[in-house]
Design an enzyme around this catalytic site. Structure first.
Site, PDB file in Angstrom:
ATOM      1  N   LEU A  66      25.837 -78.448  57.425  1.00 29.38           N
ATOM      2  CA  LEU A  66      25.210 -77.004  57.035  1.00 29.38           C
ATOM      3  C   LEU A  66      25.764 -77.000  55.841  1.00 29.38           C
ATOM      4  O   LEU A  66      25.419 -75.659  54.976  1.00 29.38           O
ATOM      5  CB  LEU A  66      25.165 -75.876  58.031  1.00 29.38           C
ATOM      6  CG  LEU A  66      24.420 -76.266  59.145  1.00 29.38           C
ATOM      7  CD1 LEU A  66      24.220 -74.814  60.321  1.00 29.38           C
ATOM      8  CD2 LEU A  66      23.471 -76.633  58.941  1.00 29.38           C
ATOM      9  N   ASP A  78      34.516 -55.017  56.477  1.00 31.75           N
ATOM     10  CA  ASP A  78      33.826 -55.679  55.106  1.00 31.75           C
ATOM     11  C   ASP A  78      31.947 -55.447  55.310  1.00 31.75           C
ATOM     12  O   ASP A  78      31.654 -57.343  54.824  1.00 31.75           O
ATOM     13  CB  ASP A  78      34.253 -57.235  55.247  1.00 31.75           C
ATOM     14  CG  ASP A  78      33.867 -58.091  53.527  1.00 31.75           C
ATOM     15  OD1 ASP A  78      33.912 -56.900  52.713  1.00 31.75           O
ATOM     16  OD2 ASP A  78      33.644 -59.157  53.635  1.00 31.75           O
TER      17      ASP A  78
END
Length: 753
Positions: free
Chosen positions: A34, A150
């Site tokens: 991926l 984050d």
């Protein structure tokens, strides 16, 4: 391992295994790759007889690094601690042949960044759903004793069952020592981190609430509330400047302002965000609101014997890069010193090298900062902040040993598991009101699932309606553009005339006329059968050329025009207006396209340029400095001896106006406002009589060269630094809240109608 996500089909994003890829890890057969980054690779795999999963495999050479493995174990532990409806469920993890791996669910859904970049700001209903869903996720994260640290649009996935907050690789437990983060470092993404993170102060759940405010403002306007720029510039704005939250309506706007308070003690908790979003009526109101907002026909159906919902596919297609690290060569950026820019949207293939995603500054930075706050900067709004403002910070330090985690999202909620979990203790319990409210978070998932269904419907329907040019996206009429085949604009010019057709994603530009010179500022003839453009050889003047729409039959029409000056077709298509240099001064002339014979319309000594000829009212507008400042005027070319009409004044454009362009109906002029440095700044519109002024953009990036769509509902314009232009488009009625990038880097001078 940060992710670059592709929301297309698996076949479009997954790659066949190569010679160096393992075919199996643990109990999982690997079927495709991926993505890959500096820390490892992510594979599509499955256990025998099981569903497809994402398998993150750490590079073998990192397996002996104790600090890295500690970060990797933290990522696994952190993801397991959070209720599974909020993030990707960890299914397995271990080590084999010296390589650590982690297995998670494999879930479809674009990131909030991708959705806004492609479709523009969210509608009020969808925006509220995302605000609720992310607040619910933060409540779950904080209740697990974690601070994400984050949170940003690329870390929020819009799955079919609601928003999912991902990437726990740098999350920190409140009740544990931060053993993997050195003192004096800032870990996070500029533009989304709170002031206390920049100033190296205590990290609490309030930093995530600040990021929630930034994220909601971005979702509602399409831009970061602190603008764009380098790490230092963004840090200065976050610490000292007030945010621009865009066109948010109350009460959401007030809640976002509270979340963006510089003092973490003044921000609401995640629980208070949820209560406020439900109308402030307490936990019962939250539950009632969520229940009423969840349509029964959207509820998840009972699974069949094979585990699938009734009528559903065997396995949903996947956004391949949802679990993928950054592609090779896209390692997290460190703090820079370059000027502000507005880089390309992710997942596109521009003519020239792509930059960072729109709306996000450098992907992640680790910056050593002083232990005392930096010297104060002027308290200004982001749009007024200068370029790379000096911030007293030392040079950037090394990147963290392990960047954020997997970039995944769960398929379904684990409500029972969530409600049965033990209540956390210590600082994570700040603001909690016990299990009843936690139980309502499961209801939030129901609401955000409905929101996500709406998002997918919007995408699918928008793709269908874009072809007809409705408000769901820009019209697909082809525009003419300037394509830079080499850098150097505007001091040097290496450009060709090209075309670009807007679509659902950033379009590629097609070159129409080959050559190694400088062909710029193309303009359609009224019947779109011919193209006029300006050819410049680097000297004191340029030439007007005309060619057929397919690039054939180019010929020179007029010489001696002002260098790199725009031209305009007459309504009948038999004449062209251009600024011809006479005695060193640009004078408006009209040239016969067939013979090239020119007739002067002005003879005053003041500079002027950028003629635009209305096909409805027959008037030519342009800018001139006849009254001191650079303002817009128009005249009747059939009666040039009559007085000019002044359209803009120093009240509307105190620093000057540039780049006028008539709307197709001849009722309005779009133009560029100039800043105090005499440079192009923002896009505005004004009625032909000088009334009805509206400023459409306020972004700190340079914006210029507006162009109306043929139906007059959208404006294309150039955004970004002059040497690296990018074409954006926005609906006139919504302005920059609906703006989206439609052209690749180093393509400019749009001419749509």
């Amino acid at each position: 391992m940060n992710s670059r996500r592709d929301t297309g089909s698996q076949s479009a994003s997954a790659r066949a295994l190569g010679p160096g890829d393992p075919s199996r890890i643990g109990a999982y057969v690997l079927e495709a790759k991926l993505g890959e980054g500096g820390m490892g690779a992510v594979y599509l795999g499955r256990r025998e007889g099981g569903p497809q999963v994402a398998v993150k495999v750490v590079r073998g050479e990192l397996a002996g690094d104790p600090a890295f493995l500690a970060r990797f174990r933290d990522e696994v532990t952190n993801a397991q601690r959070v209720a599974s409806f909020c993030t990707a469920q960890v299914l397995d993890h271990g080590q084999e042949d010296g390589r650590a791996y982690m297995v998670t669910e494999y879930i479809e859904g674009p990131s909030l960044l991708e959705h806004v970049s492609e479709h523009g700001a969210l509608s009020p209903g969808l925006l509220n759903g995302v605000a609720v869903g992310v607040a619910a996720a933060l409540l779950a994260i904080h209740s697990a004793g974690l601070v994400h640290r984050d949170l940003k649009p690329s870390n929020v996935l819009l799955s079919i069952s609601g928003p999912r907050v991902i990437d726990f690789g740098i999350a920190r437990a409140l009740d544990e020592a931060a053993g993997h983060t050195r003192t004096g470092q800032v870990i996070g993404s500029p533009g989304w981190i709170a002031p206390e993170q920049i100033l190296n102060q205590s990290i609490t759940p309030a930093v995530d609430v600040f990021a929630w405010g930034c994220l909601v403002a971005f979702a509602g306007s399409g831009r970061n509330p602190f603008g764009t720029g380098t790490f230092q510039v963004m840090a200065a704005r976050v610490v000292h400047a007030e945010p621009e939250i865009g066109p948010l309506s109350e009460p959401l706007a007030g809640l976002v302002r509270r979340a963006l308070d510089k003092d973490p003690a003044n921000r609401p908790t995640a629980q208070e965000l949820l209560l406020s979003l439900a109308g402030g009526g307490g936990e019962a109101a939250v539950t009632t609101t969520l229940h009423e907002a969840w349509p029964e026909d959207l509820a998840e159906p009972e699974p069949q014997e094979d585990g699938r919902p009734d009528g559903g596919p065997a396995e949903a297609p996947h956004a391949a890069d949802a679990h993928a690290p950054a592609a090779a060569g896209t390692a997290p950026a460190v703090a820079e010193t370059t000027a502000d820019s507005r880089p390309p949207v992710p997942g596109t293939r521009p003519v020239h090298a792509p930059g960072r995603p729109s709306g996000e500054a450098p992907a992640e930075a680790t910056l050593h900062v002083p232990q005392t706050p930096p010297s104060p900067l002027p308290e200004t709004r982001p749009a007024q902040m200068p370029g790379p403002a000096p911030v007293p910070m030392p040079p950037p330090g090394p990147r963290p040993s392990f960047p954020p985690g997997p970039g995944q999202s769960p398929a379904h909620a684990a409500q029972t598991e969530w409600m049965d979990a033990e209540a956390p203790t210590g600082p994570a319990a700040r603001g909690r009101r016990g299990k009843p409210l936690l139980a309502t978070v499961a209801g939030v998932v129901a609401l955000t699932a409905a929101v996500a269904v709406g998002l997918y419907a919007l995408q699918d329907d928008g793709a269908k309606r874009n072809a007809s040019g409705s408000a769901s996206g820009p019209p697909t009429d082809t525009m003419l553009v300037r394509v830079d085949y080499a850098p150097g604009w505007a001091k040097e010019c290496h450009a060709r005339v090209g075309s670009l057709t807007p679509g659902g994603t950033v379009a590629s530009a097609r070159e129409l006329l080959p050559g190694e010179g400088c062909d710029v500022l193309p303009q359609w003839s009224p019947d779109r059968k011919q193209i006029a453009f300006t050819r410049w050889d680097g000297g004191a003047t340029s030439e007007v050329w005309v060619m057929n729409a397919d690039g054939s039959g180019p010929r020179r029409v007029v010489s001696g025009i002002a260098p790199r000056s725009r031209v305009a077709w007459s309504p009948e298509g038999d004449r062209i207006a251009a600024m011809v240099k006479v005695g060193g001064v640009s004078q408006l002339h009209v040239a016969d396209v067939r013979t090239g014979r020119t007739v002067p319309l002005t003879d005053d000594p003041q500079p002027k340029d950028d003629p635009t000829w209305s096909r409805e009212n027959g008037k030519i507008a342009f800018w001139s400095r006849r009254d001191g400042s650079q303002q817009l005027y128009c005249l009747d070319p059939e009666h040039p001896d009559r007085a000019w009409t002044q359209v803009t004044t120093s009240r509307i454009a105190p620093n000057g106006a540039n780049d006028p362009i008539w709307s197709p109906d001849g009722d309005q002029l779009a133009f560029t406002l100039m800043n105090g440095e005499g440079k192009t700044s923002d896009i505005a519109v004004v009625d032909a009589d000088g009334d009805g002024y509206r400023q459409l953009t306020t972004d700190p990036a340079h914006e210029m060269d507006p162009s109306w769509s043929p139906d007059g509902t959208w404006l294309a314009f150039v955004r970004g630094p002059v040497p690296m232009p990018q074409i954006w488009a926005m609906p006139v009625d919504r302005g920059e809240s609906g703006a989206r990038q439609i052209g690749p880097s180093s393509v400019g001078h749009p001419a749509w109608s």
